[in-house]
Motif scaffolding. Structure first.
Motif, short mmCIF file in Angstrom:
data_model
loop_
_atom_site.label_atom_id
_atom_site.label_comp_id
_atom_site.label_asym_id
_atom_site.label_seq_id
_atom_site.Cartn_x
_atom_site.Cartn_y
_atom_site.Cartn_z
N GLU A 3 0.83 -1.20 0.00
CA GLU A 3 0.00 0.00 0.00
C GLU A 3 0.87 1.25 0.00
O GLU A 3 0.57 2.23 -0.70
N GLY A 6 2.11 1.73 -3.47
CA GLY A 6 1.03 2.18 -4.33
C GLY A 6 0.79 3.68 -4.19
O GLY A 6 0.66 4.40 -5.18
N TRP A 7 0.76 4.15 -2.94
CA TRP A 7 0.58 5.59 -2.71
C TRP A 7 1.79 6.36 -3.22
O TRP A 7 1.63 7.47 -3.77
N ALA A 9 3.73 5.56 -5.71
CA ALA A 9 3.65 5.60 -7.18
C ALA A 9 2.60 6.60 -7.64
O ALA A 9 2.82 7.33 -8.62
N LEU A 10 1.48 6.68 -6.94
CA LEU A 10 0.44 7.65 -7.29
C LEU A 10 0.95 9.08 -7.11
O LEU A 10 0.77 9.93 -8.00
N VAL A 11 1.57 9.36 -5.99
CA VAL A 11 2.11 10.70 -5.74
C VAL A 11 3.19 11.03 -6.76
O VAL A 11 3.25 12.16 -7.27
N ALA A 13 3.46 9.86 -9.83
CA ALA A 13 2.83 10.10 -11.13
C ALA A 13 2.21 11.49 -11.19
O ALA A 13 2.33 12.19 -12.20
N ILE A 14 1.60 11.92 -10.10
CA ILE A 14 1.03 13.27 -10.05
C ILE A 14 2.14 14.31 -10.13
O ILE A 14 2.04 15.29 -10.88
#
Length: 134
Positions: A3, A6-7, A9-11, A13-14
């Motif tokens: 998790e 995942g967070w 990678a999301l941050v 990407a943003i």
């Protein structure tokens, strides 16, 4: 731990999307090396994730020293290393955007990769000391 990645990678990407948008919407435009530096920053992100995995798995591979391990040192080492790699990533993307008009902007993520690897080696030595391997 998945998790967390995942967070992250999301941050990332943003942040990468924002950096690319800032680079392409501002005038005068960035140097051609700006795109290359963003790609290298992506590699820096992968290196950071692999290093955090490495240090994290060092902390859970302690079956032989379970009663004698320095658990506080192991957990502090992992948390400190994770925070340090996150700060290196953040500083790297900020510097890349700030220096987007300089032809040697690609040095920033290369330096971030080198710093991450050096910190990983230091953190691994600390983890081995905490697990009483040395």
């Amino acid at each position: 731990m998945y998790e967390l990645f995942g967070w992250a990678a999301l941050v990332a990407a943003i942040a990468l999307g924002i950096a690319a948008a800032v680079g392409h919407w501002t005038r005068p435009g960035p140097v051609p090396e700006f795109g290359t530096s963003l790609v290298i920053w992506g590699v820096q992100l992968l290196v950071s994730m692999a290093a955090v995995f490495w240090v994290g798995f060092l902390g859970i591979s302690t079956p032989h020293c379970a009663p004698d391990c320095e658990w506080d040192l192991l957990s502090g080492n992992f948390r400190g290393f994770t925070i340090a790699t996150a700060l290196i990533q953040f500083a790297g993307i900020v510097l890349i955007v700030a220096l987007r008009r300089r032809p040697r902007v690609w040095i920033v993520p290369i330096a971030g990769i080198a710093l991450t690897v050096i910190l990983c080696v230091i953190s691994s030595v600390i983890a081995y000391k905490a697990m009483l391997f040395f």
